[in-house]
Design a protein around this motif. Sequence first.
Motif, PDB file in Angstrom:
ATOM      1  N   MET A 268       4.928   6.063 -10.175  1.00  0.00           N
ATOM      2  CA  MET A 268       5.372   4.679 -10.390  1.00  0.00           C
ATOM      3  C   MET A 268       4.560   3.962 -11.471  1.00  0.00           C
ATOM      4  O   MET A 268       5.045   3.023 -12.113  1.00  0.00           O
ATOM      5  CB  MET A 268       5.293   3.896  -9.075  1.00  0.00           C
ATOM      6  N   GLN A 269       3.341   4.395 -11.678  1.00  0.00           N
ATOM      7  CA  GLN A 269       2.501   3.756 -12.678  1.00  0.00           C
ATOM      8  C   GLN A 269       2.790   4.254 -14.101  1.00  0.00           C
ATOM      9  O   GLN A 269       2.406   3.601 -15.073  1.00  0.00           O
ATOM     10  CB  GLN A 269       1.029   3.970 -12.328  1.00  0.00           C
ATOM     11  N   HIS A 270       3.475   5.409 -14.199  1.00  0.00           N
ATOM     12  CA  HIS A 270       3.711   5.989 -15.522  1.00  0.00           C
ATOM     13  C   HIS A 270       5.183   6.048 -15.917  1.00  0.00           C
ATOM     14  O   HIS A 270       5.501   6.031 -17.105  1.00  0.00           O
ATOM     15  CB  HIS A 270       3.115   7.398 -15.597  1.00  0.00           C
ATOM     16  N   ARG A 271       6.053   6.095 -14.957  1.00  0.00           N
ATOM     17  CA  ARG A 271       7.489   6.157 -15.252  1.00  0.00           C
ATOM     18  C   ARG A 271       7.992   4.760 -15.615  1.00  0.00           C
ATOM     19  O   ARG A 271       7.692   3.779 -14.912  1.00  0.00           O
ATOM     20  CB  ARG A 271       8.235   6.680 -14.023  1.00  0.00           C
ATOM     21  N   GLU A 272       8.749   4.681 -16.717  1.00  0.00           N
ATOM     22  CA  GLU A 272       9.292   3.390 -17.142  1.00  0.00           C
ATOM     23  C   GLU A 272      10.810   3.402 -17.075  1.00  0.00           C
ATOM     24  O   GLU A 272      11.457   4.426 -17.330  1.00  0.00           O
ATOM     25  CB  GLU A 272       8.838   3.052 -18.567  1.00  0.00           C
ATOM     26  N   ALA A 273      11.383   2.246 -16.741  1.00  0.00           N
ATOM     27  CA  ALA A 273      12.825   2.034 -16.757  1.00  0.00           C
ATOM     28  C   ALA A 273      13.070   0.554 -17.038  1.00  0.00           C
ATOM     29  O   ALA A 273      12.304  -0.305 -16.577  1.00  0.00           O
ATOM     30  CB  ALA A 273      13.452   2.435 -15.424  1.00  0.00           C
ATOM     31  N   ARG A 276       9.938  -1.393 -18.452  1.00  0.00           N
ATOM     32  CA  ARG A 276       8.673  -1.644 -17.748  1.00  0.00           C
ATOM     33  C   ARG A 276       8.413  -0.541 -16.731  1.00  0.00           C
ATOM     34  O   ARG A 276       9.338   0.174 -16.321  1.00  0.00           O
ATOM     35  CB  ARG A 276       8.697  -3.003 -17.061  1.00  0.00           C
ATOM     36  N   PRO A 277       7.144  -0.381 -16.261  1.00  0.00           N
ATOM     37  CA  PRO A 277       6.840   0.634 -15.241  1.00  0.00           C
ATOM     38  C   PRO A 277       7.619   0.342 -13.955  1.00  0.00           C
ATOM     39  O   PRO A 277       7.739  -0.821 -13.542  1.00  0.00           O
ATOM     40  CB  PRO A 277       5.333   0.474 -15.011  1.00  0.00           C
ATOM     41  N   ILE A 278       8.134   1.380 -13.348  1.00  0.00           N
ATOM     42  CA  ILE A 278       8.929   1.174 -12.136  1.00  0.00           C
ATOM     43  C   ILE A 278       8.074   0.672 -10.975  1.00  0.00           C
ATOM     44  O   ILE A 278       8.605   0.197  -9.974  1.00  0.00           O
ATOM     45  CB  ILE A 278       9.692   2.450 -11.733  1.00  0.00           C
ATOM     46  N   GLY A 279       6.748   0.760 -11.102  1.00  0.00           N
ATOM     47  CA  GLY A 279       5.870   0.190 -10.083  1.00  0.00           C
ATOM     48  C   GLY A 279       5.986  -1.322  -9.963  1.00  0.00           C
ATOM     49  O   GLY A 279       5.499  -1.908  -8.988  1.00  0.00           O
ATOM     50  N   GLN A 280       6.642  -1.955 -10.939  1.00  0.00           N
ATOM     51  CA  GLN A 280       6.842  -3.407 -10.874  1.00  0.00           C
ATOM     52  C   GLN A 280       8.094  -3.782 -10.076  1.00  0.00           C
ATOM     53  O   GLN A 280       8.309  -4.957  -9.792  1.00  0.00           O
ATOM     54  CB  GLN A 280       6.961  -3.980 -12.292  1.00  0.00           C
ATOM     55  N   PHE A 281       8.893  -2.790  -9.682  1.00  0.00           N
ATOM     56  CA  PHE A 281      10.136  -3.088  -8.983  1.00  0.00           C
ATOM     57  C   PHE A 281       9.867  -3.336  -7.498  1.00  0.00           C
ATOM     58  O   PHE A 281       9.250  -2.510  -6.813  1.00  0.00           O
ATOM     59  CB  PHE A 281      11.143  -1.949  -9.149  1.00  0.00           C
ATOM     60  N   GLN A 282      10.361  -4.453  -7.017  1.00  0.00           N
ATOM     61  CA  GLN A 282      10.040  -4.865  -5.652  1.00  0.00           C
ATOM     62  C   GLN A 282      10.518  -3.853  -4.614  1.00  0.00           C
ATOM     63  O   GLN A 282       9.809  -3.564  -3.638  1.00  0.00           O
ATOM     64  CB  GLN A 282      10.656  -6.236  -5.363  1.00  0.00           C
ATOM     65  N   ALA A 283      11.701  -3.309  -4.789  1.00  0.00           N
ATOM     66  CA  ALA A 283      12.241  -2.365  -3.802  1.00  0.00           C
ATOM     67  C   ALA A 283      11.316  -1.167  -3.636  1.00  0.00           C
ATOM     68  O   ALA A 283      11.036  -0.722  -2.510  1.00  0.00           O
ATOM     69  CB  ALA A 283      13.639  -1.904  -4.217  1.00  0.00           C
ATOM     70  N   LEU A 284      10.805  -0.643  -4.769  1.00  0.00           N
ATOM     71  CA  LEU A 284       9.914   0.514  -4.691  1.00  0.00           C
ATOM     72  C   LEU A 284       8.556   0.135  -4.113  1.00  0.00           C
ATOM     73  O   LEU A 284       7.919   0.933  -3.416  1.00  0.00           O
ATOM     74  CB  LEU A 284       9.756   1.146  -6.078  1.00  0.00           C
ATOM     75  N   GLN A 285       8.102  -1.081  -4.392  1.00  0.00           N
ATOM     76  CA  GLN A 285       6.858  -1.547  -3.774  1.00  0.00           C
ATOM     77  C   GLN A 285       7.003  -1.608  -2.254  1.00  0.00           C
ATOM     78  O   GLN A 285       6.061  -1.272  -1.520  1.00  0.00           O
ATOM     79  CB  GLN A 285       6.478  -2.917  -4.331  1.00  0.00           C
TER      80      GLN A 285
END
Length: 386
Positions: A268-273, A276-285
């Motif tokens: 999540m810290q390296h994959r972008e979509a 932006r990094p997908i780690g910023q997406f609330q659902a994944l958090q």
Amino acid sequence: MDFAYSPEQADLSAHLRNWMDAKVTKAQARAWEADEGNYPVRLWNLMTEQGLHAVGLPEEYGGAGSGVMDQMIVCRELSRNLGGLSFVWGVSSFCAKSVALYAQEVMKRELLPRLAAGEIRMSIAVTEPGGGTDLLGGMRTTASKVDGGWRINGQKIWSTGAKAADYLLVLARTDPHASKPSRGVTMFLIPNPAAGLQIEAIPKLGMRSMSSCSVFLDDVFVAEDHVIGEVNRGWYQMLPTLNNERIMIAAMCAGVMDAVLEDALEYMQHREAFGRPIGQFQALQHYIADIAMWRQQASLMTNHAAWLQETGQPCGTESMMAKVVATEHAGHATDLGIQILGGMGYAQETDMQRYWRDVRLFRIGPITSEMSRNSIAESFGLPRSF
């Protein structure tokens, strides 16, 4: 009550984590697991070099003198990289506990130092094709007394690691007229190979190099000194091993959840979509938060059950609870791990699919979640439901 690791246990955990990352990587685990039917001897030997086979065995027989808590730590740290292949260590460890508790002294002196040194391996052969969870009611394997020992006939199934084992811990009915199914059964230690013993691997979803096997026993002779414990009381004497196994399964699932969190966070810290990094997406958090909470629940319940067993207190219900919670949470966590990685979670070049395949087994064996719930409910005074 504090179930946190002691300083010594924390050191053990940290040491094993560093050793695993240096010597037993996830990439190696993927390669071993994919090599279907070929037992990972190199992995066993690395565990031997690290002294892991001595954990949980008495010092007077060459063991490390450590307790259930240390076993649990070993299992958890192995599982973080190995997933279900931590059974390479675990199966012999379960069997060794029965030998250490109940074998005749001559067998303890002969076998336990060799187990501790990693010179021999053992496997459990208890479940039967017509029984499954109805282990005792469905038992058809029999042992008949003869001069100098016993003759065993029957079939076992799902004996993990049996093809690579030097000994099989077998449960057989020795009194067909016993008043209850739990009575009249006896534990035996059968050398492999032996006349009349045939072992066949069963292709399966996970842990593919750690074969689970059908075991056929056709008039197999077992010497008298290979009886483990008292004749006709084998079930009662196997129970401490089964409780220990459930605690280790729970620890294994906690270790897998360690791996799921680690791998998911790194991705999540390296994959972008969408820029932006997908780690910023609330659902994944939220997925990460759920996995972390499930892991914490499993850890606390596993530590509690291990502490009870190590201090000699009853732990049947607690070990069952820990096993159910840890295995079901691990199943949910690995599924979310695949979802977080998307298509790469489904690819064999990553580990999420391996974790998912491995932990799916533990809602079925060594005891199903449904039967576990029956036993937990009975412990609160409810009538038997099966």
